[in-house]
Design a protein around this motif. Structure first.
Motif, PDB file in Angstrom:
ATOM      1  N   ARG A   1      48.841  46.980  34.022  1.00  0.00           N
ATOM      2  CA  ARG A   1      49.255  45.690  34.779  1.00  0.00           C
ATOM      3  C   ARG A   1      49.039  45.659  36.151  1.00  0.00           C
ATOM      4  O   ARG A   1      49.237  46.669  36.894  1.00  0.00           O
ATOM      5  CB  ARG A   1      50.795  45.412  34.182  1.00  0.00           C
ATOM      6  CG  ARG A   1      51.255  45.353  33.046  1.00  0.00           C
ATOM      7  CD  ARG A   1      52.914  45.294  32.599  1.00  0.00           C
ATOM      8  NE  ARG A   1      53.547  46.302  33.673  1.00  0.00           N
ATOM      9  CZ  ARG A   1      54.003  47.115  32.970  1.00  0.00           C
ATOM     10  NH1 ARG A   1      53.608  47.612  31.696  1.00  0.00           N
ATOM     11  NH2 ARG A   1      54.662  47.873  33.564  1.00  0.00           N
ATOM     12  N   GLY A   2      48.713  44.465  36.805  1.00  0.00           N
ATOM     13  CA  GLY A   2      48.768  44.353  38.277  1.00  0.00           C
ATOM     14  C   GLY A   2      50.204  43.881  38.629  1.00  0.00           C
ATOM     15  O   GLY A   2      50.459  42.836  38.425  1.00  0.00           O
ATOM     16  N   SER A   3      50.728  45.089  39.136  1.00  0.00           N
ATOM     17  CA  SER A   3      52.347  44.789  39.321  1.00  0.00           C
ATOM     18  C   SER A   3      52.650  44.028  40.739  1.00  0.00           C
ATOM     19  O   SER A   3      53.502  43.206  40.824  1.00  0.00           O
ATOM     20  CB  SER A   3      53.051  46.118  39.169  1.00  0.00           C
ATOM     21  OG  SER A   3      52.445  47.004  40.278  1.00  0.00           O
ATOM     22  N   LYS A   4      51.943  44.519  41.643  1.00  0.00           N
ATOM     23  CA  LYS A   4      52.514  44.061  43.290  1.00  0.00           C
ATOM     24  C   LYS A   4      51.145  44.180  43.971  1.00  0.00           C
ATOM     25  O   LYS A   4      50.200  44.838  43.618  1.00  0.00           O
ATOM     26  CB  LYS A   4      53.553  44.727  43.996  1.00  0.00           C
ATOM     27  CG  LYS A   4      53.486  46.225  44.063  1.00  0.00           C
ATOM     28  CD  LYS A   4      54.862  46.635  44.484  1.00  0.00           C
ATOM     29  CE  LYS A   4      54.675  48.239  44.667  1.00  0.00           C
ATOM     30  NZ  LYS A   4      55.842  48.882  45.291  1.00  0.00           N
ATOM     31  N   MET A   5      51.219  43.295  45.210  1.00  0.00           N
ATOM     32  CA  MET A   5      50.151  43.630  46.098  1.00  0.00           C
ATOM     33  C   MET A   5      50.544  44.711  47.238  1.00  0.00           C
ATOM     34  O   MET A   5      51.661  44.607  47.699  1.00  0.00           O
ATOM     35  CB  MET A   5      50.105  42.063  46.845  1.00  0.00           C
ATOM     36  CG  MET A   5      49.327  40.799  46.119  1.00  0.00           C
ATOM     37  SD  MET A   5      47.859  41.204  45.533  1.00  0.00           S
ATOM     38  CE  MET A   5      47.020  41.327  47.045  1.00  0.00           C
ATOM     39  N   SER A   6      49.444  45.312  47.694  1.00  0.00           N
ATOM     40  CA  SER A   6      49.508  46.157  48.771  1.00  0.00           C
ATOM     41  C   SER A   6      48.448  45.957  49.831  1.00  0.00           C
ATOM     42  O   SER A   6      47.799  44.905  49.496  1.00  0.00           O
ATOM     43  CB  SER A   6      49.488  47.478  48.241  1.00  0.00           C
ATOM     44  OG  SER A   6      48.157  47.878  48.012  1.00  0.00           O
ATOM     45  N   ASP A   7      48.527  46.579  50.791  1.00  0.00           N
ATOM     46  CA  ASP A   7      47.326  46.490  51.799  1.00  0.00           C
ATOM     47  C   ASP A   7      45.972  46.655  51.239  1.00  0.00           C
ATOM     48  O   ASP A   7      45.075  46.091  51.611  1.00  0.00           O
ATOM     49  CB  ASP A   7      47.343  47.521  53.017  1.00  0.00           C
ATOM     50  CG  ASP A   7      48.891  47.167  53.739  1.00  0.00           C
ATOM     51  OD1 ASP A   7      49.279  46.033  53.696  1.00  0.00           O
ATOM     52  OD2 ASP A   7      49.445  48.069  54.461  1.00  0.00           O
TER      53      ASP A   7
ATOM     54  N   VAL B   1      48.371  46.665  43.104  1.00  0.00           N
ATOM     55  CA  VAL B   1      48.890  48.137  42.477  1.00  0.00           C
ATOM     56  C   VAL B   1      48.840  48.098  41.047  1.00  0.00           C
ATOM     57  O   VAL B   1      49.252  47.041  40.276  1.00  0.00           O
ATOM     58  CB  VAL B   1      50.129  48.450  43.001  1.00  0.00           C
ATOM     59  CG1 VAL B   1      50.886  49.638  42.602  1.00  0.00           C
ATOM     60  CG2 VAL B   1      50.039  48.397  44.589  1.00  0.00           C
ATOM     61  N   ARG B   2      48.314  48.805  40.464  1.00  0.00           N
ATOM     62  CA  ARG B   2      47.970  49.041  38.956  1.00  0.00           C
ATOM     63  C   ARG B   2      49.399  49.957  38.398  1.00  0.00           C
ATOM     64  O   ARG B   2      49.733  51.096  39.005  1.00  0.00           O
ATOM     65  CB  ARG B   2      46.789  49.922  38.385  1.00  0.00           C
ATOM     66  CG  ARG B   2      45.778  48.958  38.765  1.00  0.00           C
ATOM     67  CD  ARG B   2      44.503  49.613  38.323  1.00  0.00           C
ATOM     68  NE  ARG B   2      43.492  48.714  38.670  1.00  0.00           N
ATOM     69  CZ  ARG B   2      42.044  48.911  38.197  1.00  0.00           C
ATOM     70  NH1 ARG B   2      41.993  49.792  37.192  1.00  0.00           N
ATOM     71  NH2 ARG B   2      41.061  48.284  38.261  1.00  0.00           N
ATOM     72  N   VAL B   3      50.060  49.417  37.422  1.00  0.00           N
ATOM     73  CA  VAL B   3      51.072  50.378  36.754  1.00  0.00           C
ATOM     74  C   VAL B   3      50.561  50.308  35.197  1.00  0.00           C
ATOM     75  O   VAL B   3      50.258  49.343  34.362  1.00  0.00           O
ATOM     76  CB  VAL B   3      52.139  49.554  36.795  1.00  0.00           C
ATOM     77  CG1 VAL B   3      53.399  50.228  35.947  1.00  0.00           C
ATOM     78  CG2 VAL B   3      52.585  49.529  38.246  1.00  0.00           C
ATOM     79  N   SER B   4      50.456  51.556  34.693  1.00  0.00           N
ATOM     80  CA  SER B   4      50.463  51.726  33.211  1.00  0.00           C
ATOM     81  C   SER B   4      51.261  52.372  32.453  1.00  0.00           C
ATOM     82  O   SER B   4      52.110  53.130  33.137  1.00  0.00           O
ATOM     83  CB  SER B   4      49.006  52.620  33.019  1.00  0.00           C
ATOM     84  OG  SER B   4      49.442  54.072  33.483  1.00  0.00           O
ATOM     85  N   SER B   5      51.616  51.984  31.267  1.00  0.00           N
ATOM     86  CA  SER B   5      52.411  52.523  30.303  1.00  0.00           C
ATOM     87  C   SER B   5      51.951  52.401  28.743  1.00  0.00           C
ATOM     88  O   SER B   5      51.167  51.265  28.605  1.00  0.00           O
ATOM     89  CB  SER B   5      53.721  51.812  30.223  1.00  0.00           C
ATOM     90  OG  SER B   5      53.818  50.412  30.112  1.00  0.00           O
ATOM     91  N   CYS B   6      52.402  52.973  27.959  1.00  0.00           N
ATOM     92  CA  CYS B   6      52.121  53.172  26.427  1.00  0.00           C
ATOM     93  C   CYS B   6      52.986  51.936  25.923  1.00  0.00           C
ATOM     94  O   CYS B   6      54.164  52.006  26.021  1.00  0.00           O
ATOM     95  CB  CYS B   6      52.198  54.398  25.716  1.00  0.00           C
ATOM     96  SG  CYS B   6      50.865  55.581  26.312  1.00  0.00           S
ATOM     97  N   VAL B   7      52.447  50.949  25.280  1.00  0.00           N
ATOM     98  CA  VAL B   7      53.011  50.149  24.422  1.00  0.00           C
ATOM     99  C   VAL B   7      52.723  50.083  22.839  1.00  0.00           C
ATOM    100  O   VAL B   7      51.616  50.663  22.620  1.00  0.00           O
ATOM    101  CB  VAL B   7      52.849  48.476  25.030  1.00  0.00           C
ATOM    102  CG1 VAL B   7      53.454  48.473  26.320  1.00  0.00           C
ATOM    103  CG2 VAL B   7      51.452  48.129  25.010  1.00  0.00           C
ATOM    104  N   ALA B   8      53.332  49.486  22.114  1.00  0.00           N
ATOM    105  CA  ALA B   8      53.205  49.171  20.590  1.00  0.00           C
ATOM    106  C   ALA B   8      51.848  48.520  20.549  1.00  0.00           C
ATOM    107  O   ALA B   8      51.562  47.539  20.920  1.00  0.00           O
ATOM    108  CB  ALA B   8      54.145  48.428  19.723  1.00  0.00           C
TER     109      ALA B   8
END
Length: 81
Positions: A57-63, A67-74
């Motif tokens: 997921r694209g979670s938030k903006m940075s300079d 910022v990418r965040v990854s997790s395992c989902v069903a």
């Protein structure tokens, strides 16, 4: 605002939300080139346990960009009877 304008506006908003909520599936995380804020991409690279898939997921903006965040989902597949 007339009823006709309200209905047209609500249809336009729902169509926009429906098109952005679909998650794409790729084979490698390196194949994601331009991740947008709030976008979700399913990565089927075998790093998650059976029955799950990695969600990036694209979670938030940075300079430096999003910022990418990854997790395992069903993993949601076709329904069986």
């Amino acid at each position: 605002m007339s009823l006709r304008h309200a209905v047209c506006l609500s249809l336009l908003i729902s169509a926009a939300l429906a098109t952005t909520s679909n998650a794409a599936t790729v084979g490698r995380e390196q194949d994601i080139v331009d991740l947008k804020l709030g976008q979700r991409v399913m990565v089927d690279d075998g790093t998650c346990p059976a029955g799950q898939v990695k969600e990036v997921r694209g979670s938030k903006m940075s300079d430096k960009g999003v910022v990418r965040v990854s997790s395992c989902v069903a993993r949601y597949g076709p329904k069986s009877k």
